[in-house]
Design an enzyme around this catalytic site. Structure first.
Site, PDB file in Angstrom:
ATOM      1  N   SER A  12      -9.678  -0.128   7.203  1.00 40.96           N
ATOM      2  CA  SER A  12      -9.148  -0.042   5.842  1.00 40.96           C
ATOM      3  C   SER A  12      -8.485  -1.294   5.294  1.00 40.96           C
ATOM      4  CB  SER A  12      -8.167   1.113   5.732  1.00 40.96           C
ATOM      5  OG  SER A  12      -8.883   2.299   5.608  1.00 40.96           O
ATOM      6  N   LYS A  43       0.866  -1.190   0.000  1.00 44.45           N
ATOM      7  CA  LYS A  43       0.000   0.000   0.000  1.00 44.45           C
ATOM      8  C   LYS A  43       0.901   1.238   0.000  1.00 44.45           C
ATOM      9  CE  LYS A  43      -3.714   2.228   2.656  1.00 44.45           C
ATOM     10  NZ  LYS A  43      -4.529   2.179   3.892  1.00 44.45           N
ATOM     11  N   SER A  51      -9.454   2.143   2.983  1.00 38.39           N
ATOM     12  CA  SER A  51      -8.603   2.939   2.129  1.00 38.39           C
ATOM     13  C   SER A  51      -7.565   2.114   1.368  1.00 38.39           C
ATOM     14  CB  SER A  51      -7.868   3.985   2.963  1.00 38.39           C
ATOM     15  OG  SER A  51      -7.032   3.357   3.923  1.00 38.39           O
TER      16      SER A  51
HETATM   17  N1  GLN Z   1     -12.976   4.627   6.712  1.00 39.72           N
HETATM   18  C1  GLN Z   1     -12.272   5.075   7.856  1.00 39.72           C
HETATM   19  C2  GLN Z   1     -11.865   6.521   7.688  1.00 39.72           C
HETATM   20  O1  GLN Z   1     -12.243   7.096   6.726  1.00 39.72           O
HETATM   21  C3  GLN Z   1     -11.092   4.194   8.127  1.00 39.72           C
HETATM   22  C4  GLN Z   1      -9.902   4.486   7.298  1.00 39.72           C
HETATM   23  C5  GLN Z   1      -8.704   3.608   7.635  1.00 39.72           C
HETATM   24  O2  GLN Z   1      -8.848   2.586   8.290  1.00 39.72           O
HETATM   25  N2  GLN Z   1      -7.532   4.046   7.220  1.00 39.72           N
HETATM   26  O3  GLN Z   1     -11.190   7.085   8.478  1.00 39.72           O
END
Ligand code: GLN
Length: 488
Positions: A177, A78, A153
């Protein structure tokens, strides 16, 4: 000899490399070829010459008789992990051309084990999002249905595994994410206990929540990747000092007597009917395999969204203050003075969601609001963690959905950030408590029944091996994780 056209398990890849059925170079070339012809937008940076250099080094180690679970196996990172060689963008214009002078610990550990890096995968900007639509580099398409989001994400990593571009990939999970894109792309993903994997070199979003995780086809693949990624690192003060572990040690264990808790709060109004049916069926499989399935309650579940969306932006506003145009990354031109340079750089470099979170975070930390918001959110966080500890007095594992719906259409809810936040309702509680969570494919729904659904398994601190064992037993009994999206 040539590389297989559909990527097999990491175990089979390691065997094939050890037996000389294919070389690391051939495997890497096959993956690079698939990445080059893919239209999913799963990758931000690919540098074939760097990949092939690593593959040649792995082949030399194999030729010298060395063996290892990931030696010569291609993977992707990632683009939140910093890497020498490949750009490290965090999905942001702010870092669009940034190349790090050092490798993240996760990158370093995987490289030392001989894993071959195929490049950097697309993600929401600074990992803020759940749909991968917040990336400066554009959304990632879901391999099962290109009209759909990949989840976020870590959407690029999940989509790349689902489309057979890579056999396995790293991700990060701050509030879901890893689990959420794994569910939406029909692959397996684990978010370990907070502190299990070093955050050194992981571009920070919300430091008290950020944790690196792994994507693979199966629980077995995730156990192999996590085994190399995890471990104490003195360069991360929150990394936990524990002896090395074999995360695959429970893969052969049966489920007889395993107490599985099903929280009533994970099956409320917002849960889509098709998702619910798939989760019910998956939990019934665990029951048939000998698990003792019981109802439980996590009464503070509904407080997770408000608590998280105060704490995470607060930490983000502080972490992102380093992007000021002075030290690294984007710098605006044509500014009047220093203050104007800061303002223009940040206005140009950050996207809308990142700015929204910096504003919220700065507000909740400011004098007069700190007690009302930030401190209150920290108190809720403690209560949510207490709910889990009470539950783990009665059960070994908690089972429920990862996401209330299947992947939605790209663009369908970009104007409604709160709606996106609501999709995190089942992943945020474990994140706030610092607990490990696993997502395993368990069905399909949506238009033409083509959008994957994931079952979430949450365990107590440091129970990753047990979670992976339960996931593996489920995968021996079902074939959801073996289905292929086909679209590249
Ligand atoms: N969807 C969550 C956010 O927008 C989690 C994102 C993540 O785990 N990096 O913060």
């Amino acid at each position: 000899m040539s590389a297989p056209s559909v990527l097999p398990s990491l175990a089979e890849l390691a065997d094939g490399l050890a037996d000389g059925r294919f070389s690391a170079v051939e495997l890497a070339q096959a993956c690079l070829h698939r990445i080059a012809s893919s239209r999913l937008n799963a990758f931000i940076d690919v540098k074939p010459e760097l990949t092939l250099e690593q593959a040649r080094a792995a082949d030399s180690r194999l030729a010298a008789g060395e063996r290892g679970p990931l030696l010569g196996v291609p993977i992707a990172h990632k683009d939140i992990f910093v890497t020498r060689g490949w750009r490290s963008t965090a999905g942001s214009r702010m870092l669009a051309d940034y190349v790090s002078p050092f490798d993240a610990t996760v990158v370093e550990r995987l490289a030392a084990a001989g894993a071959v890096c195929l490049g950097k995968t697309n993600c929401d900007e600074f990992a803020m999002g759940g749909s991968n639509e917040n990336s400066h580099f554009g959304p990632v398409h879901n391999p099962w249905d290109p009209a759909a989001i990949s989840g976020g994400s870590s959407g690029g990593s999940a989509a790349a595994v689902a489309a057979d571009l890579v056999p396995a990939a790293t991700g990060t999970d701050t509030g879901g994410s890893v689990r959420q894109p794994a569910a939406m792309c029909g692959v397996t993903g684990i978010k370990p206990t907070y502190g299990r994997v070093s955050r050194y070199g992981m571009i920070a979003f919300a430091s008290s929540l950020d944790q690196a995780g792994a994507f693979g086809r199966s629980a077995d693949d995730c156990a192999r990747l996590l085994g190399v990624m995890a471990g104490f690192d003195r360069r991360d003060s929150t990394s936990v000092e524990r002896p090395a572990e074999d995360f695959g040690r429970d893969l052969g264990r049966d489920l007889a007597g395993l107490r599985v808790g099903v929280p009533a709060e994970f099956f409320g109004d917002g849960l889509d009917g098709e998702v619910r049916a798939a989760i019910d069926a998956a939990i019934a499989v665990l029951g048939r395999l000998g698990a003792d399935v019981r109802p439980i309650s996590l009464p503070r579940t509904r407080l997770a969204i408000p608590a998280y969306y105060v704490i995470a932006p607060a930490e983000a506003s502080s972490n992102l203050s380093r992007f000021d145009g002075v030290r690294y990354g984007h710098r605006a031109t044509g500014y009047r003075d220093l203050a104007d340079m800061y303002a223009r750089t940040r206005a140009e470099g950050f996207g809308a969601e990142v700015k929204r979170r910096i504003l919220i975070g700065t507000y909740v930390l400011s004098h007069g609001y700190y007690d009302a918001y930030y401190l209150k959110a920290q108190q809720l966080r403690r209560l949510i963690a207490d709910d889990f500890q009470r539950a783990f007095g009665e059960v070994d594992v908690i089972a429920g959905p990862v996401s209330p719906t299947v992947a939605w259409d790209i663009g369908a809810q970009t104007d409604d950030p709160v709606r996106n936040y609501l999709a995190d309702v089942y992943t945020l509680p474990a994140s706030l408590a610092g607990l490990p969570g696993l997502s395993v494919p368990c069905g399909f729904g949506g238009a033409q029944g083509r959008r994957p659904i994931g079952l979430q398994l949450i365990g107590n601190y440091f129970s990753e091996a047990r979670l992976l064992g339960v996931g593996h037993r489920f995968q021996q009994e079902t074939d959801w994780h073996r289905r292929r999206a086909g679209e590249v």
